[in-house]
Design an enzyme around this catalytic site. Structure first.
Site, mmCIF file in Angstrom:
data_model
loop_
_atom_site.group_PDB
_atom_site.id
_atom_site.type_symbol
_atom_site.label_atom_id
_atom_site.label_comp_id
_atom_site.label_asym_id
_atom_site.label_seq_id
_atom_site.Cartn_x
_atom_site.Cartn_y
_atom_site.Cartn_z
ATOM 1 N N ASP A 25 -6.770 -5.382 10.809
ATOM 2 C CA ASP A 25 -6.083 -4.457 9.921
ATOM 3 C C ASP A 25 -4.933 -5.292 9.376
ATOM 4 O O ASP A 25 -3.958 -5.556 10.099
ATOM 5 C CB ASP A 25 -5.552 -3.243 10.685
ATOM 6 C CG ASP A 25 -4.893 -2.255 9.751
ATOM 7 O OD1 ASP A 25 -4.131 -2.691 8.852
ATOM 8 O OD2 ASP A 25 -5.108 -1.037 9.893
ATOM 9 N N HIS A 26 -5.050 -5.743 8.139
ATOM 10 C CA HIS A 26 -4.099 -6.776 7.708
ATOM 11 C C HIS A 26 -2.657 -6.258 7.654
ATOM 12 O O HIS A 26 -1.723 -7.032 7.667
ATOM 13 C CB HIS A 26 -4.531 -7.432 6.392
ATOM 14 C CG HIS A 26 -4.249 -6.611 5.173
ATOM 15 N ND1 HIS A 26 -5.016 -5.537 4.824
ATOM 16 C CD2 HIS A 26 -3.278 -6.711 4.225
ATOM 17 C CE1 HIS A 26 -4.528 -5.000 3.702
ATOM 18 N NE2 HIS A 26 -3.476 -5.696 3.318
ATOM 19 N N HIS A 50 -4.611 1.533 7.716
ATOM 20 C CA HIS A 50 -3.233 1.066 7.549
ATOM 21 C C HIS A 50 -2.175 2.150 7.786
ATOM 22 O O HIS A 50 -1.191 1.930 8.482
ATOM 23 C CB HIS A 50 -3.028 0.507 6.140
ATOM 24 C CG HIS A 50 -4.100 -0.453 5.699
ATOM 25 N ND1 HIS A 50 -4.635 -1.394 6.539
ATOM 26 C CD2 HIS A 50 -4.724 -0.624 4.503
ATOM 27 C CE1 HIS A 50 -5.552 -2.096 5.877
ATOM 28 N NE2 HIS A 50 -5.624 -1.649 4.644
#
Ligand code: BG6
Length: 489
Positions: A177-178, A240
């Site tokens: 999950d950047h 996010h």
């Protein structure tokens, strides 16, 4: 710290993510001495490229994203290309031969990262074949890095998880999950738990609401096909936005270990009050961008975009009110909103403190505004604290002033990119900033009833003009609670 050693195999190496994020991140890791000589990158994809073609693509990617790039020949000599057919066992055997050879050349001690940066329908097949054909049986470690989307609802995520778990253990799986790689997202827990100023106030006695915004100026670009099946709820909220909420709401971990932190986040996700059919339009607003203007630029509506149906019901904007049913947060709404084609690119968190019980001070005839703690995630990085104070030259008693620790309060100007940090974490075996299966499952469990209710037509899809701050309905949602969204940007 010792430099990690590994071969990194990138599936989907001819794709966009590899070019925009992964190659530059590896380059920066080398430049910053985080990794040394003992690494190789193997690009895997269908196209029949040669090593030279691959290397020139890597060079290109680095020159585009990094201003002063040097030593590119030496750097790209670590890159190798292997044309590949995901369903053909002999492809895997050939790949294994190449990996063994590179392991000898670069002394990577049998360590392998398999990075799946490609269409999700092959995640399961690849993971299983890697094991079946012996690519994970080395003297070193093997890790699987997996990009989103991790399923499109709970059942599909469970199926995918079962497939990859047949080949890899949970602790070998790194679900990206950047947002968890962003400097200021990682800072949430430090701001909260390392400051005597905030920690005692971080609960329903002192906080009235928390707002998490992630707005984008971009539209869907060339991703219409993917986005039509996804929409903002699956694309941004399930991962996010919920991750940020979990970090904001979790209890202090007893230790800073992967398991302890994850288990606190899991507890938050378990405490999220699920949204019932009859409440869905009260708690969640969904919108789609119509045409509009940003500056002098005329922008088309979502339904006019490529690969988008002209009657599309896909949401490009979501605003939601989340309630966390636990002791700390009972009664405090967490408002989230995310959308494409909005007025500004801005990811930030606003923590609004309660009004003080009796206020004698006025600002232009109004009671003073509440204290706000703003955590700026991007494009600015930093924090702002909005306080009230008196100014001598003003007739008014008080005035909001900002205590700003924005921009570069973090050392250096170049905070590393999310992907750079995450890749490095994976090479060192630190899974803290990756999503555990339990988090994925709970996030889907929260999101699924909302998308089911939408599918049943239980909530209107509203529109908002491109370049705006979203639909009015989202403003009304807060107004009903006596609050307002703090401005974007
Ligand atoms: C991705 C979504 O996960 O995040 C994209 O798929 C979105 O649709 C992107 O644009 C936003 O990331 P960032 O880092 O630019 O906020």
């Amino acid at each position: 710290q010792e430099q990690p050693k590994s071969v990194i195999v990138i599936f989907g190496a001819t794709g966009d993510l590899a070019k925009r994020k992964l190659f530059p991140s590896i380059y920066r890791l080398v430049q910053n001495n985080k990794i040394g000589e003992n690494f190789a990158v193997v690009g895997v994809a269908r196209r029949p490229w040669t090593n030279e073609e691959f290397r020139s693509n890597v060079t290109d990617s680095i020159q585009t994203s990094i201003k002063e790039s040097k030593d590119l020949d030496e750097f790209t000599s670590h890159f190798h290309y292997h044309p590949f057919d995901v369903t053909n066992p002999s492809s895997y055997l050939e790949l294994n031969d190449l990996l063994n050879k590179l392991d000898g050349t670069y002394q990577t001690e049998g360590n392998r990262i398999f990075y799946l940066a490609m269409a999700p329908e092959f995640f399961g097949t690849i993971a299983q074949n890697l094991k079946k054909e012996g690519l994970t049986a080395t003297d070193g470690w093997s890790r699987l890095v997996i990009e989103k989307p991790f399923g499109h609802d709970l059942p599909s995520a469970q199926k995918l998880n079962q497939e990859i778990r047949e080949a890899f253990n949970e602790d070998q799986i790194y679900r990206i999950d950047h947002y968890l790689g962003k400097e200021m997202v990682q800072n949430i827990e430090v701001i909260r738990f390392a400051n005597a100023l905030f920690e005692p106030l971080w609960n329903n006695r002192y906080i009235s609401n928390i707002q998490v915004t992630s707005s984008e100026v971009l539209g869907v670009e060339d991703r219409g096909r993917y986005y039509e099946k996804s929409g903002a709820l699956r694309d941004m909220v399930q991962n996010h936005m919920l991750q940020m909420v979990a970090l904001l709401a979790m209890e202090p971990p007893i230790k800073l270990t992967t398991d302890e932190i994850r288990s606190e986040k899991v507890k938050v996700l378990r405490a999220l009050r699920s949204v019932k059919d009859e409440d869905v339009s009260k708690y969640f607003i969904r919108g789609q961008y119509a045409g509009g203007k940003l500056g002098d630029k005329q922008l088309i509506g979502y339904r006019e975009e490529n690969n988008v149906e002209d009657t599309s019901q896909t949401e490009t904007y979501v605003a939601g009110k989340l309630l966390i049913d636990n002791f700390r947060w009972a009664g405090v709404p967490f408002y989230i909103r995310t959308g494409k084609r909005m007025a500004a690119k801005s990811t930030k968190i606003v923590v609004q403190f309660k009004d003080i019980p009796m206020n004698l001070y006025y600002n232009k005839g109004e009671t003073v505004p509440p204290n706000l703690l703003v955590i700026h995630i991007q494009p600015e990085e930093g924090i702002t604290l909005q306080l009230n104070a008196k100014k001598d030259d003003e007739a008014d008693y008080s005035k909001p002033v900002n205590l700003d620790l924005s921009n570069n309060f973090l050392e250096g100007i170049n905070t590393p990119e999310a992907y750079e940090k995450l890749l490095y974490d994976c090479m060192r075996g630190d899974a803290t900033n990756f999503t555990h299966w339990d988090e994925v499952a709970l996030s889907w469990s929260y999101v699924d009833p909302i998308s089911d209710a939408w599918k049943k037509g239980l909530a209107e899809l509203t529109t908002y003009p491109s370049g705006s701050s979203g639909p009015d309905e989202a403003d009304n949602m807060l107004k009903q609670d006596g609050f307002q969204w703090w401005p974007l940007g």
